[in-house]
Scaffold this motif. Structure first.
Motif, PDB file in Angstrom:
ATOM      1  N   GLY A   1     -15.897  12.865   2.619  1.00 26.13           N
ATOM      2  CA  GLY A   1     -14.671  12.784   3.204  1.00 26.13           C
ATOM      3  C   GLY A   1     -13.791  12.213   2.310  1.00 26.13           C
ATOM      4  O   GLY A   1     -12.408  12.526   2.459  1.00 26.13           O
ATOM      5  N   LYS A   2     -14.155  11.268   1.682  1.00 31.36           N
ATOM      6  CA  LYS A   2     -13.202  10.742   0.505  1.00 31.36           C
ATOM      7  C   LYS A   2     -12.916  11.753  -0.619  1.00 31.36           C
ATOM      8  O   LYS A   2     -11.673  11.740  -0.733  1.00 31.36           O
ATOM      9  N   GLU A   3     -13.670  12.355  -0.924  1.00 29.61           N
ATOM     10  CA  GLU A   3     -13.437  13.478  -2.100  1.00 29.61           C
ATOM     11  C   GLU A   3     -12.319  14.556  -1.327  1.00 29.61           C
ATOM     12  O   GLU A   3     -11.349  14.726  -2.130  1.00 29.61           O
ATOM     13  N   ARG A   4     -12.598  14.926   0.043  1.00 26.72           N
ATOM     14  CA  ARG A   4     -11.567  15.612   0.383  1.00 26.72           C
ATOM     15  C   ARG A   4     -10.360  15.008   0.614  1.00 26.72           C
ATOM     16  O   ARG A   4      -9.228  15.702   0.361  1.00 26.72           O
ATOM     17  N   ALA A   5     -10.143  13.685   1.041  1.00 29.54           N
ATOM     18  CA  ALA A   5      -9.021  13.074   1.135  1.00 29.54           C
ATOM     19  C   ALA A   5      -8.193  13.081  -0.081  1.00 29.54           C
ATOM     20  O   ALA A   5      -7.027  12.974  -0.294  1.00 29.54           O
TER      21      ALA A   5
ATOM     22  N   ASP B   1       0.846  -1.189  -0.002  1.00 29.18           N
ATOM     23  CA  ASP B   1      -0.002   0.059  -0.043  1.00 29.18           C
ATOM     24  C   ASP B   1       0.673   1.258   0.005  1.00 29.18           C
ATOM     25  O   ASP B   1       2.056   1.192   0.562  1.00 29.18           O
ATOM     26  N   PHE B   2       0.446   2.283  -0.633  1.00 29.64           N
ATOM     27  CA  PHE B   2       1.022   3.503  -0.507  1.00 29.64           C
ATOM     28  C   PHE B   2       1.223   4.165   0.651  1.00 29.64           C
ATOM     29  O   PHE B   2       0.087   4.006   1.345  1.00 29.64           O
ATOM     30  N   ALA B   3       2.106   4.742   1.258  1.00 32.98           N
ATOM     31  CA  ALA B   3       2.176   5.266   2.387  1.00 32.98           C
ATOM     32  C   ALA B   3       2.828   6.625   2.243  1.00 32.98           C
ATOM     33  O   ALA B   3       4.209   6.920   2.356  1.00 32.98           O
ATOM     34  N   GLY B   4       2.052   7.777   2.194  1.00 30.03           N
ATOM     35  CA  GLY B   4       2.731   9.190   1.915  1.00 30.03           C
ATOM     36  C   GLY B   4       2.420   9.814   3.256  1.00 30.03           C
ATOM     37  O   GLY B   4       1.854   9.609   4.254  1.00 30.03           O
ATOM     38  N   VAL B   5       3.095  11.130   3.278  1.00 32.15           N
ATOM     39  CA  VAL B   5       3.291  12.079   4.325  1.00 32.15           C
ATOM     40  C   VAL B   5       2.199  13.335   3.810  1.00 32.15           C
ATOM     41  O   VAL B   5       2.439  13.744   2.934  1.00 32.15           O
ATOM     42  N   ASP B   6       1.260  13.683   4.652  1.00 34.75           N
ATOM     43  CA  ASP B   6       0.315  14.843   4.341  1.00 34.75           C
ATOM     44  C   ASP B   6       1.376  16.014   4.229  1.00 34.75           C
ATOM     45  O   ASP B   6       1.980  16.338   5.213  1.00 34.75           O
ATOM     46  N   VAL B   7       0.955  16.666   3.032  1.00 32.90           N
ATOM     47  CA  VAL B   7       1.823  17.833   2.985  1.00 32.90           C
ATOM     48  C   VAL B   7       1.687  18.999   4.227  1.00 32.90           C
ATOM     49  O   VAL B   7       2.580  19.650   4.472  1.00 32.90           O
ATOM     50  N   ARG B   8       0.461  19.147   4.477  1.00 31.05           N
ATOM     51  CA  ARG B   8       0.206  20.152   5.551  1.00 31.05           C
ATOM     52  C   ARG B   8       0.665  19.688   6.979  1.00 31.05           C
ATOM     53  O   ARG B   8       0.825  20.698   7.779  1.00 31.05           O
ATOM     54  N   ASN B   9       0.514  18.302   7.332  1.00 26.72           N
ATOM     55  CA  ASN B   9       0.832  17.838   8.571  1.00 26.72           C
ATOM     56  C   ASN B   9       1.869  16.802   8.534  1.00 26.72           C
ATOM     57  O   ASN B   9       1.113  15.611   8.255  1.00 26.72           O
TER      58      ASN B   9
ATOM     59  N   CYS C   1      -3.505   7.325  -5.325  1.00 29.47           N
ATOM     60  CA  CYS C   1      -4.371   6.260  -5.015  1.00 29.47           C
ATOM     61  C   CYS C   1      -5.250   6.196  -5.936  1.00 29.47           C
ATOM     62  O   CYS C   1      -6.685   6.514  -5.650  1.00 29.47           O
ATOM     63  N   PRO C   2      -5.102   6.041  -7.273  1.00 26.41           N
ATOM     64  CA  PRO C   2      -6.439   6.068  -8.106  1.00 26.41           C
ATOM     65  C   PRO C   2      -7.528   5.252  -7.969  1.00 26.41           C
ATOM     66  O   PRO C   2      -8.686   5.674  -8.070  1.00 26.41           O
ATOM     67  N   LYS C   3      -7.486   4.060  -7.736  1.00 25.01           N
ATOM     68  CA  LYS C   3      -8.217   3.004  -7.318  1.00 25.01           C
ATOM     69  C   LYS C   3      -9.365   3.373  -6.107  1.00 25.01           C
ATOM     70  O   LYS C   3     -10.561   3.370  -6.025  1.00 25.01           O
ATOM     71  N   ALA C   4      -8.456   3.723  -5.107  1.00 24.21           N
ATOM     72  CA  ALA C   4      -9.014   4.170  -3.689  1.00 24.21           C
ATOM     73  C   ALA C   4     -10.151   5.330  -4.017  1.00 24.21           C
ATOM     74  O   ALA C   4     -11.274   5.505  -3.574  1.00 24.21           O
TER      75      ALA C   4
ATOM     76  N   VAL D   1      -0.645   9.124   5.293  1.00 28.64           N
ATOM     77  CA  VAL D   1      -1.742   8.720   4.466  1.00 28.64           C
ATOM     78  C   VAL D   1      -1.466   7.441   3.612  1.00 28.64           C
ATOM     79  O   VAL D   1      -0.522   7.280   3.195  1.00 28.64           O
ATOM     80  N   THR D   2      -2.461   6.630   3.717  1.00 30.23           N
ATOM     81  CA  THR D   2      -2.534   5.233   2.833  1.00 30.23           C
ATOM     82  C   THR D   2      -3.650   5.333   2.169  1.00 30.23           C
ATOM     83  O   THR D   2      -4.775   5.985   2.249  1.00 30.23           O
ATOM     84  N   CYS D   3      -3.665   4.436   1.016  1.00 26.06           N
ATOM     85  CA  CYS D   3      -4.627   4.030   0.151  1.00 26.06           C
ATOM     86  C   CYS D   3      -5.904   3.396   0.988  1.00 26.06           C
ATOM     87  O   CYS D   3      -7.181   3.690   0.521  1.00 26.06           O
ATOM     88  N   LYS D   4      -5.470   2.631   1.977  1.00 29.95           N
ATOM     89  CA  LYS D   4      -6.579   1.891   2.580  1.00 29.95           C
ATOM     90  C   LYS D   4      -7.238   2.753   3.480  1.00 29.95           C
ATOM     91  O   LYS D   4      -8.555   2.750   3.616  1.00 29.95           O
ATOM     92  N   PHE D   5      -6.615   3.936   3.970  1.00 30.71           N
ATOM     93  CA  PHE D   5      -7.216   4.745   4.791  1.00 30.71           C
ATOM     94  C   PHE D   5      -8.197   5.713   3.933  1.00 30.71           C
ATOM     95  O   PHE D   5      -9.465   5.907   4.424  1.00 30.71           O
ATOM     96  N   ILE D   6      -7.805   5.907   2.772  1.00 28.70           N
ATOM     97  CA  ILE D   6      -8.692   6.721   1.898  1.00 28.70           C
ATOM     98  C   ILE D   6      -9.960   6.076   1.359  1.00 28.70           C
ATOM     99  O   ILE D   6     -11.213   6.362   1.041  1.00 28.70           O
ATOM    100  N   ALA D   7      -9.537   4.554   1.066  1.00 25.32           N
ATOM    101  CA  ALA D   7     -10.798   3.831   0.629  1.00 25.32           C
ATOM    102  C   ALA D   7     -11.878   3.426   1.709  1.00 25.32           C
ATOM    103  O   ALA D   7     -12.898   3.332   1.064  1.00 25.32           O
TER     104      ALA D   7
END
Length: 100
Positions: free
Chosen positions: A27-31, A2-10, A49-52, A15-21
């Motif tokens: 909430g999903k749109e914003r994420a 799974d992708f594991a990135g760091v939020d730019v603002r915090n 995370c295009p699929k999520a 951030v992970t795709c599983k978290f977004i999915a």
């Protein structure tokens, strides 16, 4: 993996795709529209995370193996006019408006 990135603002927020999915609706749109940093690259989460985020990246139509027509070696027509070096019309002595 799974992708594991760091939020730019915090930068403390992972951030992970599983978290977004797992998110729903707005909430999903914003994420998906927030940005994250992954492997030195900053981009929108929907890019990582295009699929999520509900994006289908597969091509809609596969390319054909061969072109439908081959290029013609013979011109069908000659050019209708050769390029001119003299203007077709001289400037008017009474312009209808000033240049903008």
């Amino acid at each position: 993996a799974d992708f594991a990135g760091v939020d730019v603002r915090n930068e403390n927020k992972l951030v992970t795709c599983k978290f977004i999915a797992a998110k729903q609706g707005i909430g999903k749109e914003r994420a998906c529209s927030k940005s994250s940093k992954y492997d030195g690259e900053v981009n929108f989460n929907f890019y990582f995370c295009p699929k999520a985020c509900g994006y289908d990246c597969s091509p809609t139509q596969l390319p054909t193996q061969t072109p439908s027509k081959i290029p013609s070696l013979n011109q069908s027509n000659l050019p209708s006019m050769y390029p001119r070096t003299d203007p077709s019309k001289l400037p008017s002595l009474n312009p209808s408006s000033l240049p903008s």
